[in-house]
Every structure is written in C-alpha cells, then in structure tokens.
Design a protein around this motif. Structure first.
Motif, short mmCIF file in Angstrom:
data_model
loop_
_atom_site.label_atom_id
_atom_site.label_comp_id
_atom_site.label_asym_id
_atom_site.label_seq_id
_atom_site.Cartn_x
_atom_site.Cartn_y
_atom_site.Cartn_z
N THR A 33 57.07 95.61 33.56
CA THR A 33 58.23 95.33 34.40
C THR A 33 57.84 94.39 35.53
OG1 THR A 33 57.82 97.26 35.79
CG2 THR A 33 59.28 97.58 33.89
N ALA A 34 58.86 93.83 36.16
CA ALA A 34 58.64 92.95 37.31
C ALA A 34 59.85 93.02 38.22
CB ALA A 34 58.37 91.52 36.86
N ARG A 35 59.61 92.66 39.48
CA ARG A 35 60.67 92.65 40.49
C ARG A 35 60.73 91.29 41.15
NH1 ARG A 35 61.94 93.95 46.13
NH2 ARG A 35 59.80 93.45 46.71
N TYR A 93 54.68 91.74 39.58
CA TYR A 93 54.45 92.17 38.20
C TYR A 93 53.81 93.55 38.16
CZ TYR A 93 52.13 92.08 33.62
OH TYR A 93 51.68 92.39 32.37
N TYR A 94 54.37 94.42 37.31
CA TYR A 94 53.87 95.79 37.15
C TYR A 94 53.61 96.05 35.67
CZ TYR A 94 55.93 96.07 41.77
OH TYR A 94 56.24 95.84 43.08
N GLY A 95 52.72 95.29 35.08
CA GLY A 95 52.49 95.44 33.65
C GLY A 95 51.02 95.46 33.29
N GLY A 105 48.94 92.21 48.39
CA GLY A 105 48.77 93.51 47.79
C GLY A 105 49.54 93.75 46.51
N ASN A 106 50.28 92.77 46.05
CA ASN A 106 51.05 92.91 44.82
C ASN A 106 50.52 91.94 43.76
OD1 ASN A 106 52.98 94.73 45.94
ND2 ASN A 106 53.96 93.00 46.92
N TRP A 107 50.63 92.33 42.51
CA TRP A 107 50.31 91.41 41.43
C TRP A 107 51.49 90.46 41.27
CZ3 TRP A 107 45.90 90.42 39.04
CH2 TRP A 107 44.88 91.34 39.14
#
Length: 169
Positions: A33-35, A93-95, A105-107
């Motif tokens: 998932t992604a935001r 990105y959260y995958g 701090g986020n991908w």
C-alpha cells in the motif's frame, strides 16, 4: 530508462481490485500500500475516480509493479491522454522492501499516478463503477487500508451493496 524498466503504479480507484488488475495487467506484481498526502479522492463528472490536490487530505492506494507491456495496456484502459494523464508523484510506501528510499522517516517511491486534470469537480458515479468499486473496497480493506479512510473518502460516493444483497436473499 530502458525498455525493460518496471514502473511502480499507484492504483487508487477500481484498480484497488487485484482481480481487475490481473485481468488488465497480467504481468503485474502486487507490492503493498501507499499514501499520497495533500490529495483527495473524488468521483468526478466523468463518473469515475480521480484525485485532486487538497491540503490536509490523503489518498490511499495499492502499489503494483508493472512491466512496460502492462503499462501500455493500462494506458488504454485509463484512456490516456483523453481521460487521464500520467504523472509521476512521490508517495509514502508501505510494501515489500527493496523499493524507494527513506525521507523524513518514511519510505518514499516515485509512482505512476493517473490523474484527470480536466474534470476536477465532483459528480455521481457510473452505475457499473459502483459494482467495481465495491469489489475494490473489499481488496483495499483486506490489504490494510483503513476502514476509517474508506468511510471518510470512498463511501460518501460509493454506496455499499449490502442492502441489494439482503433484498435478493
């Protein structure tokens, strides 16, 4: 970019439905998932999903890796360039690991996003799109997109199909 380069695609509308994506793009690989911050999900006057810049809002999507052939197929399904244009936008990105880089701090990954830049006002969904979006919502929830997001952004535009199922039982 070589002709064999893969594209990361941010699927936020009916392409949240993994089965639809496999029909449209059989070589795709689901990654996670992604935001996208400061954008808002809408149904536009064409009757389909779109995203528009909107401070403080967010859009969640499923991320797929596409081959060049699948990207070409998806361009046709999305009506490029008449309905949507292709944009490359950095998303959180959260995958699967091995993609993107950390920022604050986020991908982050640069993802292909289809955006309708002409039709940016809200309208009612096409009847056939409601069915496809309900299937998409099932997959979005199964992959971890929050019910809060679905209820805040998608459900005001996409009625559930529970009532029609209970009448036909």
């Amino acid at each position: 970019m070589s002709s064999n380069a893969k594209t990361l695609y941010f699927g936020y509308g009916s392409n949240l439905c993994k089965q639809q994506m496999y029909v449209r793009c059989p070589e795709n690989k689901f990654l996670g998932t992604a935001r996208l911050a400061d954008w808002r999900w809408i149904i536009n006057t064409s009757g389909y999903a779109n995203i528009v810049p909107s401070q403080g809002d967010e859009v969640w999507a499923l991320v797929y890796e596409l081959s060049p052939a699948d990207e070409d197929k998806l361009d046709i399904f999305e009506g490029v360039p008449d309905s949507y244009v292709k944009q490359t936008i950095p998303v959180e990105y959260y995958g699967k690991t091995g993609y993107g880089e950390t920022r604050d701090g986020n991908w982050m990954v640069d993802a292909l996003v289809y955006v309708d830049v002409e039709r940016v006002t809200e309208g009612p969904p096409k009847t056939e799109y409601i069915r496809r979006m309900n299937a998409a919502i099932v997959d979005a929830l199964a992959e971890g997109i929050s019910k809060t997001y679905i209820e805040k952004y998608l459900r005001p535009c996409i009625p559930g199909q529970e009532s029609s199922r209970s009448r036909s039982s």
